[in-house]
Write an enzyme that holds these catalytic residues in place. Structure first.
Site, PDB file in Angstrom:
ATOM      1  N   ARG A 175       0.825  -1.208   0.000  1.00 54.94           N
ATOM      2  CA  ARG A 175       0.000   0.000   0.000  1.00 54.94           C
ATOM      3  C   ARG A 175       0.857   1.254   0.000  1.00 54.94           C
ATOM      4  NH1 ARG A 175      -3.321  -3.489   3.704  1.00 54.94           N
ATOM      5  NH2 ARG A 175      -1.532  -3.260   5.101  1.00 54.94           N
ATOM      6  N   ARG A 273      10.041   0.138   9.448  1.00 57.02           N
ATOM      7  CA  ARG A 273      10.406  -0.122  10.843  1.00 57.02           C
ATOM      8  C   ARG A 273      11.930  -0.044  10.937  1.00 57.02           C
ATOM      9  NH1 ARG A 273       6.012   0.800  12.134  1.00 57.02           N
ATOM     10  NH2 ARG A 273       4.490  -0.407  13.346  1.00 57.02           N
ATOM     11  N   GLU A 302      14.342   2.354  18.886  1.00 52.45           N
ATOM     12  CA  GLU A 302      13.505   3.488  19.317  1.00 52.45           C
ATOM     13  C   GLU A 302      13.201   3.414  20.812  1.00 52.45           C
ATOM     14  OE1 GLU A 302       9.950   4.443  16.974  1.00 52.45           O
ATOM     15  OE2 GLU A 302      11.067   3.878  15.208  1.00 52.45           O
ATOM     16  N   HIS A 320       9.471   9.127  14.142  1.00 54.72           N
ATOM     17  CA  HIS A 320       8.367   8.213  13.823  1.00 54.72           C
ATOM     18  C   HIS A 320       7.057   8.981  13.644  1.00 54.72           C
ATOM     19  CE1 HIS A 320       7.181   3.729  14.381  1.00 54.72           C
ATOM     20  NE2 HIS A 320       6.403   4.303  13.514  1.00 54.72           N
ATOM     21  N   ALA A 322       5.645   9.492  10.464  1.00 50.78           N
ATOM     22  CA  ALA A 322       5.164   9.346   9.080  1.00 50.78           C
ATOM     23  C   ALA A 322       3.642   9.307   8.964  1.00 50.78           C
ATOM     24  CB  ALA A 322       5.760   8.091   8.439  1.00 50.78           C
ATOM     25  N   SER A 323       2.957   8.782  10.001  1.00 52.07           N
ATOM     26  CA  SER A 323       1.484   8.739   9.875  1.00 52.07           C
ATOM     27  C   SER A 323       0.828   9.923  10.591  1.00 52.07           C
ATOM     28  CB  SER A 323       0.949   7.435  10.485  1.00 52.07           C
ATOM     29  OG  SER A 323       1.220   7.411  11.888  1.00 52.07           O
TER      30      SER A 323
END
Ligand SMILES: NC(=O)c1ccc[n+]([C@@H]2O[C@H](COP(=O)([O-])OP(=O)(O)OC[C@H]3O[C@@H](n4cnc5c(N)ncnc54)[C@H](O)[C@@H]3O)[C@@H](O)[C@H]2O)c1
Ligand SMILES: O=C(O)[C@H](O)CO
Length: 381
Positions: A175, A273, A302, A320, A322-323
């Site tokens: 995706r 990841r 992380e 982190h 990105a979303s």
């Protein structure tokens, strides 16, 4: 976590008890639960990464469903505690679920939800942003300006890499990898080479059609190529973005040997990841190759970076995010809540977890279904 654990409670008299280990963006996700007779308890403790013991404390003696985070270690201990508390449903507020022992959940009869689809473009946009930021040395130049070092235009000041007409490589054309590829092709007229275990037919058809369009307009057509190995991508691409799932096969997929295969002036981006890259080997490669650049959203250990990475000018690093768009994060919260609610109410599983738009419309009730349960077949639901 020291007692008392700080908890925000909604609909205290609700029949079903649903716990969220973190506050999540928006309030629709809460209302969807309280409207269906759920008591919602949200842990508001400051501690960022909760331990198994912390979460055991949150589960308590009665818990019908739990919404957790990708930073939490969900295995046999937590799933058997949730089962013992009468629970049947867990959801990660994430599409990645490498922090979850799905077999352990299945053994305990607990469904495992995730949140695909709603974060695809948001994540791809950040990967594209990291690609351009690294290629054009944006962060270095920003720091240079803020430090007052700019004394006027110079021919060689922060010279970087042109993207147009170059080759973009994607490892993991699912995706997000496909959405990223499209952005780099449409946005910068780059040519694509990708490696995946499966053929990305829709992506190939898009690039072919877009190439035809450019040709009819008298422009150089863009091209695509499905590589037979990851190494082929690493050898040929100028910009490479990593978008595989993290599992045993992709752990340290990028290591010292694969880094040596890449062009000396390539850009490597990782918004999948952290452990997909051997980060210690990456630090050594960056030190030895100052024209090689990276854009990293995720890290092997992380929240820590490997020693030396923070000092490197040829690395762009972000925590982190990105979303992290408002729409996406609120949507992830909604999907996670509906994964839990759907299982509690024994709703069916949604037919296509890639098409979740109908769950995200603020102005309408969502379908009575679980958006995405990764172990639905194993549970026979
Ligand atoms: N940084 C972030 O905030 C963020 C946001 C969203 C997703 N992610 C990560 O990105 C991952 C991908 O998300 P998605 O929605 O695109 O998932 P997806 O399942 O649609 O795509 C993953 C792709 O990886 C491929 N793949 C698996 N093993 C591979 C290998 N060894 N080599 C090459 N390809 C391989 C699969 O075939 C699949 O096409 C998630 O699992 C998650 O870990 C990170
Ligand atoms: O897997 C995911 O969804 C991300 O890492 C967090 O958004």
């Amino acid at each position: 976590m020291e007692k008392p654990i700080s908890i925000e409670i909604w609909n205290a008299s609700g029949k079903y008890r649903v716990v969220s280990s973190k506050p999540m963006p928006g309030t629709r996700w809460i209302r969807l639960l309280t409207d269906q007779d759920c008591r919602v308890e949200i842990c508001t403790a400051e501690k960022t990464i909760l331990s198994v013991d912390d979460i055991l404390g949150l589960i308590g003696n009665k818990c019908d469903g739990f919404i957790g985070q990708l930073t939490e270690d969900w295995g046999e201990v937590l799933f058997s505690a949730l089962r013992k508390a009468g629970g049947t449903a867990f959801s990660n507020m994430a599409v990645g679920y490498n922090n979850v022992d799905v077999d352990a959940a299945t053994k305990c009869g607990i469904s495992v939800g995730n949140t695909p689809g709603v974060l695809t473009e948001t994540t791809a946009e950040l990967a594209a942003s990291l690609s351009v930021s690294a290629a054009r040395r944006i962060v270095e130049a920003d720091e240079f300006m803020r430090a007052g070092h700019y004394k006027g235009w110079l021919p060689n000041l922060f010279v970087g890499n042109l993207l147009k007409g170059q080759t973009v490589g994607v490892i993991g054309a699912g995706r997000i990898g496909s959405a990223y590829a499209r952005m780099m092709i449409e946005g910068f007229k780059m040519n694509l080479i990708y490696y995946d275990l499966y053929q990305s037919t829709r992506l190939e058809k898009f690039v072919t059609a877009y190439g035809e369009f450019l040709k009819t307009n008298g422009e150089q057509p863009v091209t695509w190529k499905r590589a037979t190995s990851m190494e082929e991508v690493l050898r040929e691409a100028d910009v490479i973005s990593l978008h595989p799932v993290l599992d045993k096969t992709t752990y340290h997929l990028i290591n010292k040997q694969s880094l040596a295969t890449m062009k000396k002036e390539a850009v490597l981006v990782n918004a999948s990841r952290g452990p997909v890259i051997d980060e210690a080997a990456l630090v050594e490669h960056l030190k030895a190759n100052p024209m090689f650049r990276v854009g990293l959203d995720v890290f092997e250990d992380e929240p820590f970076m490997k020693p030396g990475l923070a000092d490197l000018k040829n690395a762009v690093v972000v925590p982190h995010i990105a979303s992290a768009s408002k729409w996406t994060r609120e949507g992830m919260a909604t999907l996670a809540a509906l994964n839990v609610l759907g299982r509690i109410k024994k709703f069916p599983i949604w037919s296509d977890s890639n098409r979740v738009e109908s769950f995200l419309d603020e102005n309408s009730s969502p379908p009575s279904a679980c958006p995405s349960i990764v172990n639905s077949k194993q549970l026979g639901i």
